[in-house]
Design a protein around this motif. Sequence first.
Motif, PDB file in Angstrom:
ATOM      1  N   ALA A   4      27.513  29.640  39.762  1.00 56.85           N
ATOM      2  CA  ALA A   4      28.895  29.175  39.626  1.00 56.85           C
ATOM      3  C   ALA A   4      29.690  30.370  39.123  1.00 56.85           C
ATOM      4  O   ALA A   4      29.312  31.013  38.135  1.00 56.85           O
ATOM      5  CB  ALA A   4      28.980  28.027  38.634  1.00 56.85           C
ATOM      6  N   PHE A   5      30.758  30.703  39.840  1.00 58.59           N
ATOM      7  CA  PHE A   5      31.539  31.854  39.404  1.00 58.59           C
ATOM      8  C   PHE A   5      33.028  31.617  39.599  1.00 58.59           C
ATOM      9  O   PHE A   5      33.459  30.794  40.385  1.00 58.59           O
ATOM     10  CB  PHE A   5      31.088  33.133  40.119  1.00 58.59           C
ATOM     11  N   SER A   6      33.772  32.377  38.813  1.00 63.58           N
ATOM     12  CA  SER A   6      35.223  32.371  38.892  1.00 63.58           C
ATOM     13  C   SER A   6      35.663  33.820  38.879  1.00 63.58           C
ATOM     14  O   SER A   6      35.266  34.589  38.000  1.00 63.58           O
ATOM     15  CB  SER A   6      35.808  31.628  37.688  1.00 63.58           C
ATOM     16  N   VAL A   7      36.437  34.190  39.875  1.00 67.06           N
ATOM     17  CA  VAL A   7      36.977  35.545  39.916  1.00 67.06           C
ATOM     18  C   VAL A   7      38.487  35.435  40.075  1.00 67.06           C
ATOM     19  O   VAL A   7      38.978  34.617  40.851  1.00 67.06           O
ATOM     20  CB  VAL A   7      36.332  36.395  41.045  1.00 67.06           C
ATOM     21  N   ALA A  12      48.949  38.482  37.676  1.00 64.37           N
ATOM     22  CA  ALA A  12      49.371  37.277  38.393  1.00 64.37           C
ATOM     23  C   ALA A  12      50.646  37.561  39.181  1.00 64.37           C
ATOM     24  O   ALA A  12      51.330  38.555  38.947  1.00 64.37           O
ATOM     25  CB  ALA A  12      49.613  36.139  37.401  1.00 64.37           C
ATOM     26  N   GLY A  13      50.948  36.649  40.095  1.00 59.49           N
ATOM     27  CA  GLY A  13      52.198  36.743  40.842  1.00 59.49           C
ATOM     28  C   GLY A  13      53.390  36.490  39.933  1.00 59.49           C
ATOM     29  O   GLY A  13      53.240  36.169  38.743  1.00 59.49           O
ATOM     30  N   ALA A  14      54.563  36.601  40.481  1.00 59.48           N
ATOM     31  CA  ALA A  14      55.794  36.426  39.706  1.00 59.48           C
ATOM     32  C   ALA A  14      55.861  35.057  39.027  1.00 59.48           C
ATOM     33  O   ALA A  14      56.431  34.922  37.948  1.00 59.48           O
ATOM     34  CB  ALA A  14      57.010  36.624  40.614  1.00 59.48           C
ATOM     35  N   ASP A  15      55.262  34.047  39.642  1.00 60.32           N
ATOM     36  CA  ASP A  15      55.274  32.698  39.068  1.00 60.32           C
ATOM     37  C   ASP A  15      54.058  32.435  38.180  1.00 60.32           C
ATOM     38  O   ASP A  15      53.836  31.314  37.738  1.00 60.32           O
ATOM     39  CB  ASP A  15      55.353  31.646  40.176  1.00 60.32           C
ATOM     40  N   GLY A  16      53.244  33.478  37.922  1.00 61.06           N
ATOM     41  CA  GLY A  16      52.056  33.313  37.087  1.00 61.06           C
ATOM     42  C   GLY A  16      50.847  32.823  37.855  1.00 61.06           C
ATOM     43  O   GLY A  16      49.780  32.616  37.283  1.00 61.06           O
ATOM     44  N   SER A  17      50.985  32.642  39.148  1.00 66.45           N
ATOM     45  CA  SER A  17      49.914  32.094  39.963  1.00 66.45           C
ATOM     46  C   SER A  17      48.937  33.180  40.418  1.00 66.45           C
ATOM     47  O   SER A  17      49.319  34.327  40.636  1.00 66.45           O
ATOM     48  CB  SER A  17      50.503  31.394  41.186  1.00 66.45           C
ATOM     49  N   ASP A  20      46.665  33.195  45.619  1.00 62.99           N
ATOM     50  CA  ASP A  20      46.453  34.007  46.821  1.00 62.99           C
ATOM     51  C   ASP A  20      45.175  34.821  46.717  1.00 62.99           C
ATOM     52  O   ASP A  20      44.377  34.871  47.661  1.00 62.99           O
ATOM     53  CB  ASP A  20      47.646  34.921  47.078  1.00 62.99           C
ATOM     54  N   ALA A  21      44.957  35.447  45.586  1.00 60.14           N
ATOM     55  CA  ALA A  21      43.748  36.248  45.393  1.00 60.14           C
ATOM     56  C   ALA A  21      42.507  35.358  45.340  1.00 60.14           C
ATOM     57  O   ALA A  21      41.467  35.693  45.916  1.00 60.14           O
ATOM     58  CB  ALA A  21      43.859  37.083  44.126  1.00 60.14           C
ATOM     59  N   VAL A  22      42.620  34.233  44.668  1.00 60.08           N
ATOM     60  CA  VAL A  22      41.485  33.304  44.602  1.00 60.08           C
ATOM     61  C   VAL A  22      41.167  32.768  45.993  1.00 60.08           C
ATOM     62  O   VAL A  22      39.997  32.649  46.378  1.00 60.08           O
ATOM     63  CB  VAL A  22      41.765  32.167  43.594  1.00 60.08           C
ATOM     64  N   ALA A  23      42.186  32.486  46.782  1.00 56.61           N
ATOM     65  CA  ALA A  23      41.965  32.014  48.154  1.00 56.61           C
ATOM     66  C   ALA A  23      41.212  33.054  48.977  1.00 56.61           C
ATOM     67  O   ALA A  23      40.328  32.717  49.775  1.00 56.61           O
ATOM     68  CB  ALA A  23      43.295  31.664  48.816  1.00 56.61           C
ATOM     69  N   LEU A  66      43.782  42.911  46.223  1.00 60.87           N
ATOM     70  CA  LEU A  66      45.118  42.397  45.931  1.00 60.87           C
ATOM     71  C   LEU A  66      45.579  42.694  44.507  1.00 60.87           C
ATOM     72  O   LEU A  66      46.721  42.397  44.148  1.00 60.87           O
ATOM     73  CB  LEU A  66      45.151  40.884  46.170  1.00 60.87           C
ATOM     74  N   SER A  67      44.687  43.237  43.692  1.00 59.38           N
ATOM     75  CA  SER A  67      45.011  43.503  42.286  1.00 59.38           C
ATOM     76  C   SER A  67      44.185  44.698  41.814  1.00 59.38           C
ATOM     77  O   SER A  67      43.037  44.846  42.224  1.00 59.38           O
ATOM     78  CB  SER A  67      44.672  42.267  41.445  1.00 59.38           C
ATOM     79  N   PRO A  68      44.737  45.512  40.930  1.00 62.08           N
ATOM     80  CA  PRO A  68      43.980  46.666  40.450  1.00 62.08           C
ATOM     81  C   PRO A  68      42.879  46.315  39.453  1.00 62.08           C
ATOM     82  O   PRO A  68      42.107  47.172  39.044  1.00 62.08           O
ATOM     83  CB  PRO A  68      45.054  47.537  39.782  1.00 62.08           C
ATOM     84  N   ARG A  69      42.798  45.033  39.092  1.00 69.58           N
ATOM     85  CA  ARG A  69      41.829  44.606  38.086  1.00 69.58           C
ATOM     86  C   ARG A  69      41.404  43.182  38.390  1.00 69.58           C
ATOM     87  O   ARG A  69      42.197  42.380  38.879  1.00 69.58           O
ATOM     88  CB  ARG A  69      42.498  44.671  36.708  1.00 69.58           C
ATOM     89  N   ALA A  70      40.125  42.862  38.090  1.00 69.88           N
ATOM     90  CA  ALA A  70      39.637  41.500  38.301  1.00 69.88           C
ATOM     91  C   ALA A  70      38.798  41.066  37.107  1.00 69.88           C
ATOM     92  O   ALA A  70      38.195  41.887  36.422  1.00 69.88           O
ATOM     93  CB  ALA A  70      38.796  41.421  39.572  1.00 69.88           C
ATOM     94  N   SER A  71      38.781  39.769  36.883  1.00 70.67           N
ATOM     95  CA  SER A  71      37.955  39.163  35.846  1.00 70.67           C
ATOM     96  C   SER A  71      36.927  38.274  36.542  1.00 70.67           C
ATOM     97  O   SER A  71      37.285  37.456  37.393  1.00 70.67           O
ATOM     98  CB  SER A  71      38.831  38.329  34.913  1.00 70.67           C
TER      99      SER A  71
END
Length: 101
Positions: A4-7, A12-17, A20-23, A66-71
Amino acid sequence: MLVAFSVAPGTAGADGSVHDAVAAAVQVVRDSGLPNRTDAMFTTIEGEWDEVFDVVRRATDAVLALSPRASLVLKADIRPGWSGELDGKVVRLERAMEGQA
């Protein structure tokens, strides 16, 4: 094994979302052909060690595109010789719950 993972992206986007990256990450998982399930917090994938972690790596790379950093957060259930546990564990839980009613 089940993983089970979450990345998520580090930004985040301008709205804090982060959807898109998770999709993009979830699409990698679905395209892998391995049994999987996504809920509001995690995606769980089932397979052998090398194939599962390859998918997790590629899903993380999709976020990093899509982002310079991931968790990345993950939890693994390693049970050699068992398969079908994405559903099997839930079936056994439901049976146990029926016995308690």
